[in-house]
Design a protein around this motif. Sequence first.
Motif, PDB file in Angstrom:
ATOM      1  N   GLY A  60       0.815  -1.217   0.000  1.00  0.00           N
ATOM      2  CA  GLY A  60       0.000   0.000   0.000  1.00  0.00           C
ATOM      3  C   GLY A  60       0.841   1.255   0.000  1.00  0.00           C
ATOM      4  N   ASN A  61       2.163   1.107  -0.027  1.00  0.00           N
ATOM      5  CA  ASN A  61       3.075   2.247  -0.063  1.00  0.00           C
ATOM      6  C   ASN A  61       3.548   2.494  -1.492  1.00  0.00           C
ATOM      7  N   TRP A  62       4.127   3.670  -1.715  1.00  0.00           N
ATOM      8  CA  TRP A  62       4.650   3.999  -3.033  1.00  0.00           C
ATOM      9  C   TRP A  62       5.741   3.013  -3.416  1.00  0.00           C
ATOM     10  N   CYS A  63       5.653   2.474  -4.617  1.00  0.00           N
ATOM     11  CA  CYS A  63       6.672   1.599  -5.188  1.00  0.00           C
ATOM     12  C   CYS A  63       6.983   2.093  -6.594  1.00  0.00           C
ATOM     13  N   PHE A  64       8.194   2.577  -6.799  1.00  0.00           N
ATOM     14  CA  PHE A  64       8.650   3.037  -8.108  1.00  0.00           C
ATOM     15  C   PHE A  64       9.610   1.971  -8.632  1.00  0.00           C
ATOM     16  N   ILE A  65       9.294   1.373  -9.781  1.00  0.00           N
ATOM     17  CA  ILE A  65       9.992   0.176 -10.230  1.00  0.00           C
ATOM     18  C   ILE A  65      10.646   0.391 -11.595  1.00  0.00           C
ATOM     19  N   GLU A  66      11.989   0.395 -11.605  1.00  0.00           N
ATOM     20  CA  GLU A  66      12.738   0.426 -12.852  1.00  0.00           C
ATOM     21  C   GLU A  66      12.994  -1.007 -13.313  1.00  0.00           C
ATOM     22  N   TRP A  67      12.945  -1.247 -14.600  1.00  0.00           N
ATOM     23  CA  TRP A  67      13.161  -2.557 -15.224  1.00  0.00           C
ATOM     24  C   TRP A  67      12.149  -3.598 -14.743  1.00  0.00           C
ATOM     25  N   PRO A  68      10.852  -3.259 -14.771  1.00  0.00           N
ATOM     26  CA  PRO A  68       9.825  -4.198 -14.301  1.00  0.00           C
ATOM     27  C   PRO A  68       9.708  -5.450 -15.174  1.00  0.00           C
ATOM     28  N   GLU A  69      10.235  -5.379 -16.393  1.00  0.00           N
ATOM     29  CA  GLU A  69      10.168  -6.548 -17.270  1.00  0.00           C
ATOM     30  C   GLU A  69      10.973  -7.727 -16.721  1.00  0.00           C
ATOM     31  N   LYS A  70      11.794  -7.478 -15.700  1.00  0.00           N
ATOM     32  CA  LYS A  70      12.547  -8.562 -15.054  1.00  0.00           C
ATOM     33  C   LYS A  70      11.640  -9.407 -14.147  1.00  0.00           C
ATOM     34  N   THR A  71      10.491  -8.854 -13.751  1.00  0.00           N
ATOM     35  CA  THR A  71       9.559  -9.580 -12.870  1.00  0.00           C
ATOM     36  C   THR A  71       8.127  -9.473 -13.386  1.00  0.00           C
ATOM     37  N   PRO A  72       7.870  -9.838 -14.630  1.00  0.00           N
ATOM     38  CA  PRO A  72       6.538  -9.606 -15.209  1.00  0.00           C
ATOM     39  C   PRO A  72       5.403 -10.311 -14.468  1.00  0.00           C
ATOM     40  N   ASN A  73       5.677 -11.425 -13.849  1.00  0.00           N
ATOM     41  CA  ASN A  73       4.625 -12.171 -13.155  1.00  0.00           C
ATOM     42  C   ASN A  73       4.416 -11.721 -11.714  1.00  0.00           C
ATOM     43  N   LEU A  74       5.255 -10.812 -11.236  1.00  0.00           N
ATOM     44  CA  LEU A  74       5.156 -10.363  -9.844  1.00  0.00           C
ATOM     45  C   LEU A  74       4.583  -8.949  -9.711  1.00  0.00           C
ATOM     46  N   ILE A  75       4.559  -8.198 -10.802  1.00  0.00           N
ATOM     47  CA  ILE A  75       4.018  -6.835 -10.764  1.00  0.00           C
ATOM     48  C   ILE A  75       2.503  -6.925 -10.579  1.00  0.00           C
ATOM     49  N   PRO A  76       1.947  -6.183  -9.617  1.00  0.00           N
ATOM     50  CA  PRO A  76       0.490  -6.207  -9.444  1.00  0.00           C
ATOM     51  C   PRO A  76      -0.233  -5.794 -10.728  1.00  0.00           C
ATOM     52  N   ILE A  77      -1.342  -6.430 -10.997  1.00  0.00           N
ATOM     53  CA  ILE A  77      -2.135  -6.097 -12.180  1.00  0.00           C
ATOM     54  C   ILE A  77      -2.585  -4.642 -12.115  1.00  0.00           C
ATOM     55  N   ASP A  78      -2.943  -4.179 -10.921  1.00  0.00           N
ATOM     56  CA  ASP A  78      -3.436  -2.818 -10.720  1.00  0.00           C
ATOM     57  C   ASP A  78      -2.259  -1.884 -10.429  1.00  0.00           C
ATOM     58  N   HIS A  79      -1.585  -1.440 -11.483  1.00  0.00           N
ATOM     59  CA  HIS A  79      -0.448  -0.526 -11.337  1.00  0.00           C
ATOM     60  C   HIS A  79      -0.505   0.533 -12.427  1.00  0.00           C
ATOM     61  N   ALA A  80       0.263   1.586 -12.230  1.00  0.00           N
ATOM     62  CA  ALA A  80       0.418   2.615 -13.261  1.00  0.00           C
ATOM     63  C   ALA A  80       1.727   2.338 -13.998  1.00  0.00           C
ATOM     64  N   ALA A  81       1.800   2.780 -15.243  1.00  0.00           N
ATOM     65  CA  ALA A  81       3.008   2.578 -16.040  1.00  0.00           C
ATOM     66  C   ALA A  81       3.414   3.887 -16.702  1.00  0.00           C
ATOM     67  N   ILE A  82       4.699   4.195 -16.583  1.00  0.00           N
ATOM     68  CA  ILE A  82       5.260   5.381 -17.212  1.00  0.00           C
ATOM     69  C   ILE A  82       6.281   4.929 -18.246  1.00  0.00           C
ATOM     70  N   SER A  83       6.127   5.437 -19.472  1.00  0.00           N
ATOM     71  CA  SER A  83       7.092   5.184 -20.539  1.00  0.00           C
ATOM     72  C   SER A  83       7.760   6.505 -20.887  1.00  0.00           C
ATOM     73  N   ILE A  84       9.082   6.452 -21.035  1.00  0.00           N
ATOM     74  CA  ILE A  84       9.851   7.650 -21.364  1.00  0.00           C
ATOM     75  C   ILE A  84      10.633   7.382 -22.647  1.00  0.00           C
ATOM     76  N   LYS A  85      10.550   8.342 -23.574  1.00  0.00           N
ATOM     77  CA  LYS A  85      11.333   8.278 -24.805  1.00  0.00           C
ATOM     78  C   LYS A  85      12.148   9.554 -24.916  1.00  0.00           C
ATOM     79  N   VAL A  86      13.402   9.416 -25.317  1.00  0.00           N
ATOM     80  CA  VAL A  86      14.250  10.577 -25.546  1.00  0.00           C
ATOM     81  C   VAL A  86      13.955  11.108 -26.948  1.00  0.00           C
ATOM     82  N   LYS A  87      13.679  12.397 -27.014  1.00  0.00           N
ATOM     83  CA  LYS A  87      13.354  13.058 -28.278  1.00  0.00           C
ATOM     84  C   LYS A  87      14.567  13.880 -28.741  1.00  0.00           C
ATOM     85  N   PRO A  88      14.577  14.312 -29.996  1.00  0.00           N
ATOM     86  CA  PRO A  88      15.675  15.158 -30.471  1.00  0.00           C
ATOM     87  C   PRO A  88      15.827  16.411 -29.611  1.00  0.00           C
TER      88      PRO A  88
END
Length: 137
Positions: A99-127
């Motif tokens: 129930g606390n804040w969890c900020f997760i880098e490289w979540p693809e390392k644990t795809p089966n452990l990430i809660p279904i009810d989560h937010a996702a942030i995608s970042i792309k570097v632009k010119p």
Amino acid sequence: MTLTYSLDEIENVAKEILAIPLLKKVITFHAEMGAGKTTLIKALVKELGVADNSSSPTFSLVNEYEDLNGDPVYHFDLYRLNSEEEAYDMGIDEYFYSGNWCFIEWPEKTPNLIPIDHAAISIKVKPGGKRELQIKN
């Protein structure tokens, strides 16, 4: 929601993210190495009132901070994780469902452990060094 920003605007971006109504407390971060995941998480942690100097938990997998209310804030960097079993053995699911804040880098390392009810942030570097952020809550 999509935001385009430069790194000198990162504090405002953190404020906008945390102002999202009913923002989920488990947030995964998706981006290439060097795109600014850790920098954004540091800004989010600061915005939550964490006084400690935050850094990437690259070698410990998780850093724990305390927000203004004394509640824990968790920052995970799963890049060096060898298996989901390793994460499970360290009790990662207890953090994710705390129930606390969890900020997760490289979540693809644990795809089966990430809660279904989560937010996702995608970042792309632009010119020109700008970043484009997309958040799904």
